[in-house]
Design a protein around this motif. Sequence first.
Motif, PDB file in Angstrom:
ATOM      1  N   GLY A   1       0.800  -1.221   0.000  1.00 11.41           N
ATOM      2  CA  GLY A   1       0.000   0.000   0.000  1.00 11.41           C
ATOM      3  C   GLY A   1       0.829   1.265   0.000  1.00 11.41           C
ATOM      4  N   GLY A   2       2.153   1.136  -0.025  1.00  9.07           N
ATOM      5  CA  GLY A   2       3.035   2.294   0.007  1.00  9.07           C
ATOM      6  C   GLY A   2       4.052   2.168   1.123  1.00  9.07           C
ATOM      7  N   VAL A   3       5.111   2.966   1.021  1.00  9.18           N
ATOM      8  CA  VAL A   3       6.200   2.918   1.991  1.00  9.18           C
ATOM      9  C   VAL A   3       6.264   4.252   2.727  1.00  9.18           C
ATOM     10  N   LEU A   4       6.205   4.197   4.049  1.00  9.28           N
ATOM     11  CA  LEU A   4       6.317   5.390   4.874  1.00  9.28           C
ATOM     12  C   LEU A   4       7.636   5.354   5.631  1.00  9.28           C
ATOM     13  N   GLY A   5       8.344   6.468   5.656  1.00 13.89           N
ATOM     14  CA  GLY A   5       9.559   6.574   6.447  1.00 13.89           C
ATOM     15  C   GLY A   5       9.285   7.260   7.771  1.00 13.89           C
ATOM     16  N   ASP A   6      10.220   7.114   8.717  1.00 13.15           N
ATOM     17  CA  ASP A   6      10.033   7.734  10.034  1.00 13.15           C
ATOM     18  C   ASP A   6      10.832   9.019  10.177  1.00 13.15           C
ATOM     19  N   VAL A   7      11.440   9.496   9.087  1.00 13.76           N
ATOM     20  CA  VAL A   7      12.160  10.767   9.096  1.00 13.76           C
ATOM     21  C   VAL A   7      11.531  11.672   8.039  1.00 13.76           C
ATOM     22  N   ILE A   8      11.116  12.867   8.446  1.00 14.59           N
ATOM     23  CA  ILE A   8      10.564  13.820   7.496  1.00 14.59           C
ATOM     24  C   ILE A   8      11.694  14.723   7.004  1.00 14.59           C
ATOM     25  N   LEU A   9      12.015  14.599   5.723  1.00 16.04           N
ATOM     26  CA  LEU A   9      13.030  15.455   5.117  1.00 16.04           C
ATOM     27  C   LEU A   9      12.349  16.611   4.402  1.00 16.04           C
ATOM     28  N   VAL A  10      12.893  17.790   4.545  1.00 11.09           N
ATOM     29  CA  VAL A  10      12.445  18.952   3.784  1.00 11.09           C
ATOM     30  C   VAL A  10      13.676  19.503   3.074  1.00 11.09           C
ATOM     31  N   ASN A  11      13.644  19.496   1.759  1.00 10.91           N
ATOM     32  CA  ASN A  11      14.819  19.843   0.945  1.00 10.91           C
ATOM     33  C   ASN A  11      16.023  18.999   1.330  1.00 10.91           C
ATOM     34  N   GLY A  12      15.766  17.744   1.704  1.00 16.02           N
ATOM     35  CA  GLY A  12      16.835  16.810   2.005  1.00 16.02           C
ATOM     36  C   GLY A  12      17.385  16.891   3.409  1.00 16.02           C
ATOM     37  N   ALA A  13      16.774  17.691   4.294  1.00 18.44           N
ATOM     38  CA  ALA A  13      17.240  17.817   5.680  1.00 18.44           C
ATOM     39  C   ALA A  13      16.151  17.356   6.638  1.00 18.44           C
ATOM     40  N   PRO A  14      16.527  16.682   7.741  1.00 21.42           N
ATOM     41  CA  PRO A  14      15.521  16.154   8.671  1.00 21.42           C
ATOM     42  C   PRO A  14      14.947  17.246   9.570  1.00 21.42           C
ATOM     43  N   TRP A  15      13.645  17.454   9.517  1.00 23.00           N
ATOM     44  CA  TRP A  15      12.938  18.398  10.390  1.00 23.00           C
ATOM     45  C   TRP A  15      13.719  19.716  10.536  1.00 23.00           C
ATOM     46  N   PRO A  16      13.971  20.426   9.458  1.00 24.36           N
ATOM     47  CA  PRO A  16      14.881  21.575   9.540  1.00 24.36           C
ATOM     48  C   PRO A  16      14.232  22.832  10.100  1.00 24.36           C
ATOM     49  N   VAL A  17      15.064  23.840  10.330  1.00 26.67           N
ATOM     50  CA  VAL A  17      14.616  25.160  10.762  1.00 26.67           C
ATOM     51  C   VAL A  17      15.114  26.190   9.756  1.00 26.67           C
ATOM     52  N   HIS A  18      14.380  27.306   9.685  1.00 28.30           N
ATOM     53  CA  HIS A  18      14.758  28.374   8.752  1.00 28.30           C
ATOM     54  C   HIS A  18      14.445  29.717   9.387  1.00 28.30           C
ATOM     55  N   GLU A  19      15.426  30.588   9.480  1.00 28.08           N
ATOM     56  CA  GLU A  19      15.209  31.899  10.083  1.00 28.08           C
ATOM     57  C   GLU A  19      14.461  32.795   9.115  1.00 28.08           C
ATOM     58  N   VAL A  20      13.443  33.464   9.630  1.00 27.29           N
ATOM     59  CA  VAL A  20      12.617  34.342   8.803  1.00 27.29           C
ATOM     60  C   VAL A  20      12.512  35.701   9.475  1.00 27.29           C
ATOM     61  N   ASP A  21      12.056  36.707   8.705  1.00 27.50           N
ATOM     62  CA  ASP A  21      11.821  38.020   9.291  1.00 27.50           C
ATOM     63  C   ASP A  21      10.324  38.286   9.388  1.00 27.50           C
ATOM     64  N   THR A  22       9.946  39.538   9.551  1.00 24.94           N
ATOM     65  CA  THR A  22       8.538  39.864   9.799  1.00 24.94           C
ATOM     66  C   THR A  22       7.713  39.985   8.528  1.00 24.94           C
ATOM     67  N   GLY A  23       8.309  39.788   7.369  1.00 26.80           N
ATOM     68  CA  GLY A  23       7.577  39.908   6.121  1.00 26.80           C
ATOM     69  C   GLY A  23       6.735  38.683   5.807  1.00 26.80           C
ATOM     70  N   VAL A  24       6.039  38.750   4.676  1.00 25.71           N
ATOM     71  CA  VAL A  24       5.211  37.639   4.197  1.00 25.71           C
ATOM     72  C   VAL A  24       6.076  36.715   3.343  1.00 25.71           C
ATOM     73  N   TYR A  25       5.864  35.411   3.488  1.00 25.02           N
ATOM     74  CA  TYR A  25       6.635  34.415   2.743  1.00 25.02           C
ATOM     75  C   TYR A  25       5.710  33.614   1.830  1.00 25.02           C
ATOM     76  N   ARG A  26       6.236  33.276   0.680  1.00 26.34           N
ATOM     77  CA  ARG A  26       5.546  32.376  -0.243  1.00 26.34           C
ATOM     78  C   ARG A  26       6.227  31.014  -0.156  1.00 26.34           C
ATOM     79  N   LEU A  27       5.489  30.015   0.294  1.00 26.22           N
ATOM     80  CA  LEU A  27       6.017  28.667   0.433  1.00 26.22           C
ATOM     81  C   LEU A  27       5.580  27.841  -0.779  1.00 26.22           C
ATOM     82  N   ARG A  28       6.530  27.322  -1.531  1.00 24.11           N
ATOM     83  CA  ARG A  28       6.247  26.477  -2.702  1.00 24.11           C
ATOM     84  C   ARG A  28       6.416  25.028  -2.261  1.00 24.11           C
TER      85      ARG A  28
END
Length: 350
Positions: free
Chosen positions: A280-307
């Motif tokens: 029925g499909g394969v699920l992993g136990d690590v969520i990668l975002v852009n190839g990094a596990p559960w990452p963080v990204h510093e943002v400012d007070t502006g509006v962001y467009r998430l693709r």
Amino acid sequence: MSRRRVLGIGGALGLLAAAGLTTGAALSRRPAVTGAQLRSGLPLPPPFTVPLPLPPVLRPVSIAGGTDRYEITQRETTLEVLPGIGTPMWTYGGVFPGPTIETRRGRPVVVTHRNELPVPTVVHLHGGRTPAAHDGYPTDLVLPAAWAALGEHAGHGSAEHSSAGHSSAGHSSAGEGMADARAVVSNTQRAYEFPLDQRATMLWYHDHRMDFTGPAIWQGLAGMHFVRDDIEDAVDLPRGDHEVPLMIADRAFDAAGRLAYPALDPALLGEAGVEEAYLGGVLGDVILVNGAPWPVHEVDTGVYRLRILNASNARHYDLAAVAEDGRPLSLIQIGADQGLLAAPVPTSSC
């Protein structure tokens, strides 16, 4: 947000957590049930400690004659996905995700892929309005450079390109019993032509070989492709570092840090398919975002467009923005698979 904060990305089920780290309760959402989950065989990093990487943007090798031409080498490499651990991967251009391609509507694009992997490949531009001959039909294989060097291609025609039912010495190129008399088989490389006469949107390119698409993408063969146009340019949308691409892909790792996948043939050359528990499909136990596990990204007070791209094998995601105290934060959906919506849609999750 009143000051600079961080965007913690990933969570228990791949949620977007804005304005700081979130509690486990805030991340508990509807579980995915389409497949079985693999468990990694080594300790995993804590969430929200690894910086979010941004895929490099590929530059054309030529823009002569009104056509943008790109070149990508598909090759094996070892990447540090989990901190301090090397993971062998199949890649486009030595990176995961593959390099991002950015193009203009109506301007033709040619992408030449060279296959230096140990298996045949096919490239499909997912969501692209593409001529049938260049759509990445699952048996239109590009054979590995190493096979051509050993003279293992049994098709007919030039060393660059041939059209024939394919067989090769000692290899099953597309899975057992998948000979295709109409397949177009190429030795080593192939140029894919994309007119891109379509609305501005986010597409993605990935491997599409018959019976082996899932494990090939799992190994790293996926990248993003943005189409721009004048209509999108005229809209006051966040740009530059306020436009953030996010490829979400769950994975699992064995005790040595290699990608774990329950394929019946780990070499992905013979018998196709997965172990019964994962049909029925394969699920992993690590969520990668852009190839990094559960990452963080510093943002400012502006509006962001998430693709956002879900490049997982079978996992569903319920994406939300929550404050560190669990309060939901508003999102505005402005687009879908084929471009901008007719009007913005306020939402709490998507």
